[in-house]
Design a protein around this motif. Structure first.
Motif, mmCIF file in Angstrom:
data_model
loop_
_atom_site.group_PDB
_atom_site.id
_atom_site.type_symbol
_atom_site.label_atom_id
_atom_site.label_comp_id
_atom_site.label_asym_id
_atom_site.label_seq_id
_atom_site.Cartn_x
_atom_site.Cartn_y
_atom_site.Cartn_z
ATOM 1 N N ARG A 1 0.835 -1.197 0.000
ATOM 2 C CA ARG A 1 0.000 0.000 0.000
ATOM 3 C C ARG A 1 0.873 1.251 0.000
ATOM 4 N N ASN A 2 1.906 1.248 0.855
ATOM 5 C CA ASN A 2 2.819 2.381 0.925
ATOM 6 C C ASN A 2 3.518 2.614 -0.413
ATOM 7 N N TYR A 3 3.956 1.562 -1.057
ATOM 8 C CA TYR A 3 4.615 1.692 -2.362
ATOM 9 C C TYR A 3 3.653 2.276 -3.391
ATOM 10 N N ALA A 4 2.400 1.831 -3.376
ATOM 11 C CA ALA A 4 1.404 2.348 -4.321
ATOM 12 C C ALA A 4 1.188 3.851 -4.101
ATOM 13 N N GLU A 5 1.120 4.260 -2.842
ATOM 14 C CA GLU A 5 0.907 5.678 -2.518
ATOM 15 C C GLU A 5 2.082 6.553 -2.909
ATOM 16 N N THR A 6 3.276 6.015 -2.835
ATOM 17 C CA THR A 6 4.476 6.802 -3.129
ATOM 18 C C THR A 6 5.015 6.568 -4.536
#
Length: 106
Positions: free
Chosen positions: A29-34
């Protein structure tokens, strides 16, 4: 060649006993957001553990094994500290011994 870092343990430990799925989902999720590209994989019955350079390590891991593989050594250090009872290592791929490092990735 690419250097891969990993934590490995019994498949049951990584997929049933530990909340690893939650950790990987949060990181995804963090990778998708960034906007970062995924650089980690859960590999069941990792073929790279059968290489000569990792044979001793494989002998210490209950079978069937699983591993989280990444190109990010900091993430693997985090997993080692979080999961505690895992083996840690690195390998280079592709190579003659490890042609497909991510075979079995989920």
């Amino acid at each position: 060649m690419t250097t891969y870092h990993f934590v490995a343990a019994s498949e049951r430990f990584l997929t049933v006993e530990e909340p690893l799925e939650e950790v990987l989902r949060e990181r995804q999720r963090n990778y998708a957001e960034t906007g970062k590209t995924i650089d980690f994989w859960l590999v069941k019955q990792p073929a790279f553990l059968s290489s000569l350079e990792l044979a001793e390590l494989k002998a210490t891991i209950p079978q069937p094994a699983a591993a989280v593989v990444s190109t990010d050594p900091t993430f693997i250090t985090f997993l080692k500290l979080r999961l505690e009872y895992v083996a840690v290592g690195t390998f280079e791929a592709p190579s003659a011994e490890v042609p497909d490092a991510l075979a079995g990735a989920v």
